[in-house]
Design a protein around this motif. Structure first.
Motif, PDB file in Angstrom:
ATOM      1  N   ARG A  62      46.350  28.198  39.375  1.00 25.10           N
ATOM      2  CA  ARG A  62      45.997  29.553  39.820  1.00 25.10           C
ATOM      3  C   ARG A  62      45.364  30.351  38.665  1.00 25.10           C
ATOM      4  N   ARG A  63      45.977  30.245  37.484  1.00 28.74           N
ATOM      5  CA  ARG A  63      45.472  30.971  36.315  1.00 28.74           C
ATOM      6  C   ARG A  63      44.067  30.501  35.948  1.00 28.74           C
ATOM      7  N   LYS A  64      43.888  29.185  35.953  1.00 31.28           N
ATOM      8  CA  LYS A  64      42.588  28.599  35.614  1.00 31.28           C
ATOM      9  C   LYS A  64      41.525  29.009  36.636  1.00 31.28           C
ATOM     10  N   TYR A  65      41.913  29.026  37.898  1.00 32.64           N
ATOM     11  CA  TYR A  65      40.984  29.388  38.980  1.00 32.64           C
ATOM     12  C   TYR A  65      40.543  30.846  38.835  1.00 32.64           C
ATOM     13  N   SER A  66      41.494  31.736  38.552  1.00 34.79           N
ATOM     14  CA  SER A  66      41.166  33.166  38.403  1.00 34.79           C
ATOM     15  C   SER A  66      40.255  33.389  37.189  1.00 34.79           C
ATOM     16  N   GLU A  67      40.472  32.628  36.099  1.00 35.79           N
ATOM     17  CA  GLU A  67      39.621  32.719  34.910  1.00 35.79           C
ATOM     18  C   GLU A  67      38.181  32.303  35.223  1.00 35.79           C
ATOM     19  N   ILE A  68      38.047  31.187  35.943  1.00 36.70           N
ATOM     20  CA  ILE A  68      36.712  30.661  36.296  1.00 36.70           C
ATOM     21  C   ILE A  68      35.975  31.651  37.198  1.00 36.70           C
ATOM     22  N   MET A  69      36.684  32.221  38.173  1.00 34.55           N
ATOM     23  CA  MET A  69      36.081  33.170  39.110  1.00 34.55           C
ATOM     24  C   MET A  69      35.643  34.444  38.386  1.00 34.55           C
ATOM     25  N   ALA A  70      36.467  34.914  37.455  1.00 30.25           N
ATOM     26  CA  ALA A  70      36.122  36.116  36.681  1.00 30.25           C
ATOM     27  C   ALA A  70      34.874  35.872  35.836  1.00 30.25           C
ATOM     28  N   GLU A  71      34.797  34.674  35.248  1.00 33.74           N
ATOM     29  CA  GLU A  71      33.632  34.297  34.440  1.00 33.74           C
ATOM     30  C   GLU A  71      32.367  34.256  35.284  1.00 33.74           C
ATOM     31  N   LYS A  72      32.507  33.724  36.483  1.00 34.31           N
ATOM     32  CA  LYS A  72      31.357  33.624  37.393  1.00 34.31           C
ATOM     33  C   LYS A  72      30.856  35.008  37.797  1.00 34.31           C
ATOM     34  N   THR A  73      31.770  35.911  38.135  1.00 34.68           N
ATOM     35  CA  THR A  73      31.377  37.265  38.541  1.00 34.68           C
ATOM     36  C   THR A  73      30.724  38.011  37.381  1.00 34.68           C
ATOM     37  N   ALA A  74      31.243  37.792  36.165  1.00 40.22           N
ATOM     38  CA  ALA A  74      30.658  38.431  34.974  1.00 40.22           C
ATOM     39  C   ALA A  74      29.238  37.937  34.738  1.00 40.22           C
ATOM     40  N   ASN A  75      29.041  36.638  34.897  1.00 41.55           N
ATOM     41  CA  ASN A  75      27.702  36.054  34.729  1.00 41.55           C
ATOM     42  C   ASN A  75      26.731  36.583  35.771  1.00 41.55           C
ATOM     43  N   ALA A  76      27.210  36.697  37.007  1.00 46.05           N
ATOM     44  CA  ALA A  76      26.367  37.198  38.100  1.00 46.05           C
ATOM     45  C   ALA A  76      25.975  38.653  37.850  1.00 46.05           C
ATOM     46  N   ALA A  77      26.915  39.464  37.380  1.00 46.64           N
ATOM     47  CA  ALA A  77      26.638  40.877  37.068  1.00 46.64           C
ATOM     48  C   ALA A  77      25.637  40.990  35.925  1.00 46.64           C
ATOM     49  N   GLY A  78      25.771  40.155  34.909  1.00 48.12           N
ATOM     50  CA  GLY A  78      24.840  40.140  33.766  1.00 48.12           C
ATOM     51  C   GLY A  78      23.432  39.816  34.195  1.00 48.12           C
ATOM     52  N   LYS A  79      23.274  38.848  35.110  1.00 44.80           N
ATOM     53  CA  LYS A  79      21.953  38.470  35.616  1.00 44.80           C
ATOM     54  C   LYS A  79      21.299  39.644  36.344  1.00 44.80           C
ATOM     55  N   LYS A  80      22.066  40.333  37.166  1.00 40.52           N
ATOM     56  CA  LYS A  80      21.548  41.482  37.914  1.00 40.52           C
ATOM     57  C   LYS A  80      21.073  42.577  36.953  1.00 40.52           C
ATOM     58  N   PHE A  81      21.864  42.850  35.924  1.00 39.29           N
ATOM     59  CA  PHE A  81      21.535  43.883  34.940  1.00 39.29           C
ATOM     60  C   PHE A  81      20.230  43.534  34.214  1.00 39.29           C
ATOM     61  N   ARG A  82      20.074  42.229  33.848  1.00 39.18           N
ATOM     62  CA  ARG A  82      18.875  41.762  33.160  1.00 39.18           C
ATOM     63  C   ARG A  82      17.632  41.942  34.027  1.00 39.18           C
TER      64      ARG A  82
END
Length: 201
Positions: free
Chosen positions: A174-194
């Protein structure tokens, strides 16, 4: 011309040869012999007729010689027989039938590096599932009956079921899954900002 008299024919003999002719004095015996011969012939005919009917076990009963196979076909058959086992070097290890449960277990073993962060496993470069393998059961040591033994109620049939039942593994997952999902959302937000920045320029 030959004349038959009582002196020429001996009543004690059954057959008397007279100038190329045969005279039989026991006609009843001949008829009975003919009857027995006809009965034997009919029996043989019936047996042959029964054998003429082809049944599923025809080849086994009547030893039909096998058809002659070509050299290529024989080689192909031998290759198939050889592929059933891993060979003498592996003590004739057989290739088991891959069921869904077995496939799931093999997938879990492939991804074992992600199960426990404290353990290191060598990278598995194999594509797909192995052809030859065996499944064994770990026999508990009688000395560890009260310490490191898994009770029968907690034992599972497959590796996947054991992992799902393990609370520590689920917590880590569960912890690993939440970390991966948070990383993915952060990457997606960064792409939008760029992208927005590019359009502003």
């Amino acid at each position: 011309s030959l004349k038959l008299t009582s002196s020429t024919i001996d009543p004690g003999l059954s057959i008397k040869q007279l100038g190329g002719l045969y005279i039989n004095f026991n006609a009843d015996k001949l008829q009975s012999n003919k009857k027995t011969l006809t009965q034997i012939k009919e029996k043989k005919k019936n047996e042959i007729m029964q054998k003429a009917i082809i049944t599923p076990d025809f080849e086994k009963n009547y030893c039909v010689p096998p058809y002659r196979e070509s050299k290529h076909q024989l080689q192909k058959q031998r290759r198939k027989e050889r592929q059933k086992t891993a060979g003498d070097g592996w003590f004739g290890m057989k290739a088991p039938e891959l069921t869904d449960e077995l496939k799931n277990d093999l997938k879990a073993l492939k991804m074992r590096a992600g199960m426990d962060p404290k353990r290191f496993y060598k990278k598995n470069d194999r594509d797909g599932f192995p052809k030859y393998f065996q499944i064994g059961t770990i026999v508990d040591n009688p000395a560890d009956f009260y310490h490191s033994r898994i009770p029968k109620k907690q034992r599972k049939k497959t590796i996947v079921e054991e992992l799902l039942a393990d609370s520590e593994f689920r917590r880590y997952n569960r912890r690993k899954y939440s970390e991966i999902m948070a990383e993915k959302t952060a990457n997606a937000a960064g792409k939008k900002f760029r992208k927005k920045k590019k359009f502003r320029n």
